[in-house]
Write a protein that holds these residues in place. Sequence first.
Motif, PDB file in Angstrom:
ATOM      1  N   GLY A 210     -13.057  24.239  46.715  1.00 41.00           N
ATOM      2  CA  GLY A 210     -13.377  22.820  46.621  1.00 41.00           C
ATOM      3  C   GLY A 210     -13.301  22.060  47.927  1.00 41.00           C
ATOM      4  O   GLY A 210     -13.396  20.830  47.923  1.00 41.00           O
ATOM      5  N   LYS A 211     -13.126  22.743  49.043  1.00 38.22           N
ATOM      6  CA  LYS A 211     -13.014  22.084  50.341  1.00 38.22           C
ATOM      7  C   LYS A 211     -14.086  22.609  51.297  1.00 38.22           C
ATOM      8  O   LYS A 211     -14.631  23.690  51.097  1.00 38.22           O
ATOM      9  CB  LYS A 211     -11.626  22.311  50.964  1.00 38.22           C
ATOM     10  CG  LYS A 211     -10.454  21.881  50.096  1.00 38.22           C
ATOM     11  CD  LYS A 211      -9.156  22.118  50.829  1.00 38.22           C
ATOM     12  CE  LYS A 211      -7.942  21.780  49.967  1.00 38.22           C
ATOM     13  NZ  LYS A 211      -7.704  22.820  48.945  1.00 38.22           N
ATOM     14  N   SER A 295      -8.176  53.671  75.969  1.00 41.51           N
ATOM     15  CA  SER A 295      -8.411  52.553  76.890  1.00 41.51           C
ATOM     16  C   SER A 295      -7.892  51.235  76.330  1.00 41.51           C
ATOM     17  O   SER A 295      -7.220  50.466  77.020  1.00 41.51           O
ATOM     18  CB  SER A 295      -9.895  52.433  77.210  1.00 41.51           C
ATOM     19  OG  SER A 295     -10.152  51.312  78.033  1.00 41.51           O
ATOM     20  N   ASP A 296      -8.206  50.922  75.059  1.00 41.04           N
ATOM     21  CA  ASP A 296      -7.800  49.663  74.447  1.00 41.04           C
ATOM     22  C   ASP A 296      -6.727  49.874  73.379  1.00 41.04           C
ATOM     23  O   ASP A 296      -6.595  49.082  72.446  1.00 41.04           O
ATOM     24  CB  ASP A 296      -9.009  48.952  73.827  1.00 41.04           C
ATOM     25  CG  ASP A 296      -9.957  48.406  74.881  1.00 41.04           C
ATOM     26  OD1 ASP A 296      -9.546  48.318  76.056  1.00 41.04           O
ATOM     27  OD2 ASP A 296     -11.101  48.083  74.537  1.00 41.04           O
ATOM     28  N   TYR A 297      -5.962  50.928  73.529  1.00 42.48           N
ATOM     29  CA  TYR A 297      -4.897  51.208  72.564  1.00 42.48           C
ATOM     30  C   TYR A 297      -3.849  50.095  72.600  1.00 42.48           C
ATOM     31  O   TYR A 297      -3.394  49.672  73.659  1.00 42.48           O
ATOM     32  CB  TYR A 297      -4.224  52.538  72.893  1.00 42.48           C
ATOM     33  CG  TYR A 297      -3.103  52.915  71.954  1.00 42.48           C
ATOM     34  CD1 TYR A 297      -3.360  53.538  70.742  1.00 42.48           C
ATOM     35  CD2 TYR A 297      -1.778  52.634  72.278  1.00 42.48           C
ATOM     36  CE1 TYR A 297      -2.339  53.882  69.875  1.00 42.48           C
ATOM     37  CE2 TYR A 297      -0.741  52.966  71.426  1.00 42.48           C
ATOM     38  CZ  TYR A 297      -1.026  53.591  70.225  1.00 42.48           C
ATOM     39  OH  TYR A 297      -0.001  53.921  69.376  1.00 42.48           O
ATOM     40  N   MET A 298      -3.473  49.609  71.413  1.00 44.40           N
ATOM     41  CA  MET A 298      -2.408  48.606  71.321  1.00 44.40           C
ATOM     42  C   MET A 298      -1.946  48.455  69.886  1.00 44.40           C
ATOM     43  O   MET A 298      -2.676  48.767  68.936  1.00 44.40           O
ATOM     44  CB  MET A 298      -2.864  47.254  71.855  1.00 44.40           C
ATOM     45  CG  MET A 298      -3.876  46.525  70.989  1.00 44.40           C
ATOM     46  SD  MET A 298      -4.264  44.853  71.596  1.00 44.40           S
ATOM     47  CE  MET A 298      -5.279  45.250  73.018  1.00 44.40           C
ATOM     48  N   SER A 299      -0.714  47.958  69.748  1.00 48.99           N
ATOM     49  CA  SER A 299      -0.140  47.605  68.458  1.00 48.99           C
ATOM     50  C   SER A 299       0.011  46.095  68.413  1.00 48.99           C
ATOM     51  O   SER A 299       0.406  45.479  69.409  1.00 48.99           O
ATOM     52  CB  SER A 299       1.208  48.299  68.275  1.00 48.99           C
ATOM     53  OG  SER A 299       1.790  47.959  67.039  1.00 48.99           O
ATOM     54  N   VAL A 300      -0.313  45.492  67.256  1.00 48.20           N
ATOM     55  CA  VAL A 300      -0.423  44.039  67.157  1.00 48.20           C
ATOM     56  C   VAL A 300       0.331  43.539  65.929  1.00 48.20           C
ATOM     57  O   VAL A 300       0.274  44.143  64.861  1.00 48.20           O
ATOM     58  CB  VAL A 300      -1.908  43.609  67.069  1.00 48.20           C
ATOM     59  CG1 VAL A 300      -2.025  42.090  67.058  1.00 48.20           C
ATOM     60  CG2 VAL A 300      -2.702  44.188  68.226  1.00 48.20           C
ATOM     61  N   GLN A 301       1.019  42.413  66.085  1.00 46.18           N
ATOM     62  CA  GLN A 301       1.672  41.779  64.957  1.00 46.18           C
ATOM     63  C   GLN A 301       1.144  40.358  64.805  1.00 46.18           C
ATOM     64  O   GLN A 301       0.393  39.874  65.625  1.00 46.18           O
ATOM     65  CB  GLN A 301       3.190  41.744  65.139  1.00 46.18           C
ATOM     66  CG  GLN A 301       3.664  40.866  66.282  1.00 46.18           C
ATOM     67  CD  GLN A 301       5.169  40.998  66.514  1.00 46.18           C
ATOM     68  OE1 GLN A 301       5.684  42.096  66.707  1.00 46.18           O
ATOM     69  NE2 GLN A 301       5.870  39.862  66.506  1.00 46.18           N
ATOM     70  N   GLY A 302       1.579  39.688  63.731  1.00 48.76           N
ATOM     71  CA  GLY A 302       1.130  38.316  63.489  1.00 48.76           C
ATOM     72  C   GLY A 302       0.156  38.282  62.330  1.00 48.76           C
ATOM     73  O   GLY A 302       0.449  38.762  61.241  1.00 48.76           O
ATOM     74  N   GLY A 303      -1.037  37.720  62.581  1.00 47.78           N
ATOM     75  CA  GLY A 303      -2.074  37.673  61.558  1.00 47.78           C
ATOM     76  C   GLY A 303      -2.055  36.430  60.694  1.00 47.78           C
ATOM     77  O   GLY A 303      -2.787  36.372  59.695  1.00 47.78           O
ATOM     78  N   ALA A 304      -1.269  35.396  61.043  1.00 48.74           N
ATOM     79  CA  ALA A 304      -1.268  34.157  60.262  1.00 48.74           C
ATOM     80  C   ALA A 304      -2.599  33.426  60.470  1.00 48.74           C
ATOM     81  O   ALA A 304      -3.042  33.206  61.591  1.00 48.74           O
ATOM     82  CB  ALA A 304      -0.107  33.264  60.666  1.00 48.74           C
ATOM     83  N   VAL A 305      -3.242  33.045  59.351  1.00 47.75           N
ATOM     84  CA  VAL A 305      -4.540  32.362  59.388  1.00 47.75           C
ATOM     85  C   VAL A 305      -4.310  30.869  59.193  1.00 47.75           C
ATOM     86  O   VAL A 305      -3.678  30.459  58.212  1.00 47.75           O
ATOM     87  CB  VAL A 305      -5.467  32.901  58.285  1.00 47.75           C
ATOM     88  CG1 VAL A 305      -6.805  32.155  58.296  1.00 47.75           C
ATOM     89  CG2 VAL A 305      -5.695  34.387  58.443  1.00 47.75           C
ATOM     90  N   THR A 306      -4.827  30.052  60.101  1.00 44.12           N
ATOM     91  CA  THR A 306      -4.772  28.599  59.957  1.00 44.12           C
ATOM     92  C   THR A 306      -6.169  28.085  59.651  1.00 44.12           C
ATOM     93  O   THR A 306      -7.111  28.349  60.404  1.00 44.12           O
ATOM     94  CB  THR A 306      -4.228  27.921  61.222  1.00 44.12           C
ATOM     95  OG1 THR A 306      -2.881  28.371  61.451  1.00 44.12           O
ATOM     96  CG2 THR A 306      -4.216  26.414  61.068  1.00 44.12           C
ATOM     97  N   ILE A 307      -6.294  27.381  58.524  1.00 41.13           N
ATOM     98  CA  ILE A 307      -7.594  26.879  58.053  1.00 41.13           C
ATOM     99  C   ILE A 307      -7.619  25.378  58.235  1.00 41.13           C
ATOM    100  O   ILE A 307      -6.744  24.663  57.732  1.00 41.13           O
ATOM    101  CB  ILE A 307      -7.826  27.245  56.585  1.00 41.13           C
ATOM    102  CG1 ILE A 307      -7.607  28.746  56.354  1.00 41.13           C
ATOM    103  CG2 ILE A 307      -9.236  26.832  56.140  1.00 41.13           C
ATOM    104  CD1 ILE A 307      -7.570  29.133  54.892  1.00 41.13           C
ATOM    105  N   THR A 308      -8.625  24.877  58.957  1.00 41.30           N
ATOM    106  CA  THR A 308      -8.807  23.447  59.170  1.00 41.30           C
ATOM    107  C   THR A 308     -10.016  23.000  58.354  1.00 41.30           C
ATOM    108  O   THR A 308     -11.066  23.656  58.356  1.00 41.30           O
ATOM    109  CB  THR A 308      -9.033  23.144  60.655  1.00 41.30           C
ATOM    110  OG1 THR A 308      -7.934  23.653  61.409  1.00 41.30           O
ATOM    111  CG2 THR A 308      -9.146  21.638  60.889  1.00 41.30           C
ATOM    112  N   PHE A 309      -9.876  21.864  57.676  1.00 43.08           N
ATOM    113  CA  PHE A 309     -10.932  21.369  56.796  1.00 43.08           C
ATOM    114  C   PHE A 309     -11.580  20.116  57.385  1.00 43.08           C
ATOM    115  O   PHE A 309     -11.039  19.471  58.277  1.00 43.08           O
ATOM    116  CB  PHE A 309     -10.359  21.042  55.406  1.00 43.08           C
ATOM    117  CG  PHE A 309      -9.636  22.216  54.771  1.00 43.08           C
ATOM    118  CD1 PHE A 309     -10.355  23.227  54.154  1.00 43.08           C
ATOM    119  CD2 PHE A 309      -8.260  22.292  54.802  1.00 43.08           C
ATOM    120  CE1 PHE A 309      -9.693  24.309  53.590  1.00 43.08           C
ATOM    121  CE2 PHE A 309      -7.588  23.365  54.219  1.00 43.08           C
ATOM    122  CZ  PHE A 309      -8.314  24.383  53.608  1.00 43.08           C
ATOM    123  N   SER A 310     -12.749  19.781  56.863  1.00 46.14           N
ATOM    124  CA  SER A 310     -13.441  18.563  57.318  1.00 46.14           C
ATOM    125  C   SER A 310     -13.806  17.708  56.119  1.00 46.14           C
ATOM    126  O   SER A 310     -13.664  18.122  54.976  1.00 46.14           O
ATOM    127  CB  SER A 310     -14.707  18.938  58.100  1.00 46.14           C
ATOM    128  OG  SER A 310     -15.593  19.673  57.299  1.00 46.14           O
TER     129      SER A 310
END
Length: 310
Positions: A210-211, A295-310
Amino acid sequence: MTSEAARALGEDIAIVKGGRATGGTVSAQVIDVTDIGVNVDYGGALLLDVPCVDSYRNRKAGDWVALRPGAKPVVMWRLGEDPGELDDARVQALARDVALDEQVIRAATWGTAAPSGTGWQTVQTLYLRKNSEGKVELYGQLASQSDTSPSAPAARTPKPVTISPSAYGTWRNGRPDDYADYPTQGDWTGRGNRRGAWFYGSAIVNACAGKTVAKMTIKFTRRRGSGVNAKRALHLYLHDHNSPPSGQLDLDDGPEELLSLSVGATGTVTLPTPWRNKLAAGDARGLAIYASGSSDYMSVQGGAVTITFS
């Protein structure tokens, strides 16, 4: 470069610049921001986790800073234009948000006598309701009106929502990889390329219902001890899994190289419009990373999604 290597380099710099007065500074460029300080490029050398004075705020990659070299290098301040006007605008925006978060009624009192002062009007019927944000709205129906009513404030844009992943993991050779604690891309040991992912169930779809979505951003941190220290790109994909699969993790749209991080660094990705539309509609359910080779090997943490509405 490790903290010990940074210390050694700082000592070498101090020796070379022995004729310089104590407390002198040199210019350096911030490569990334970490949870400890910043990674900086100083004359081609990558210094990791350099601490910063408290007054250096709103740190970001690309900043030119004054670096005090020595056995323990320290970032003293940012070089550039006066940020005062930008700070003023940011403080005013925050103040507006705080004011809108509070009730708009200054005071609510009652008693058996009429109120003191001028401007009061007698209410024939009082209506009240709670809006979608849980804020109270009042409307007084008058028998007669002696003053015009102020206009009701315009409908407020829905506040941004941040959604943390409900699960995450890594897959290798078509099955979950129990040896990787966090989402990982690439292959460091020659045992097969890894692909990592973050899962959100239906949380993103529900938040967007609905947004109108204006923007989606995702925050990632590259873990220490994974791959080379220099900046490397995250190879991002969409996936359609609600939760971690028992077999292979399927990759959909991608790759997009929207962010590069040095070791220990934190960065934010702004998703392309087609990707955020798919996540908002439920046609995609989460994000994944995948790379081939070391070459681009890496381990990643986080992943929080921020949603901005209009």
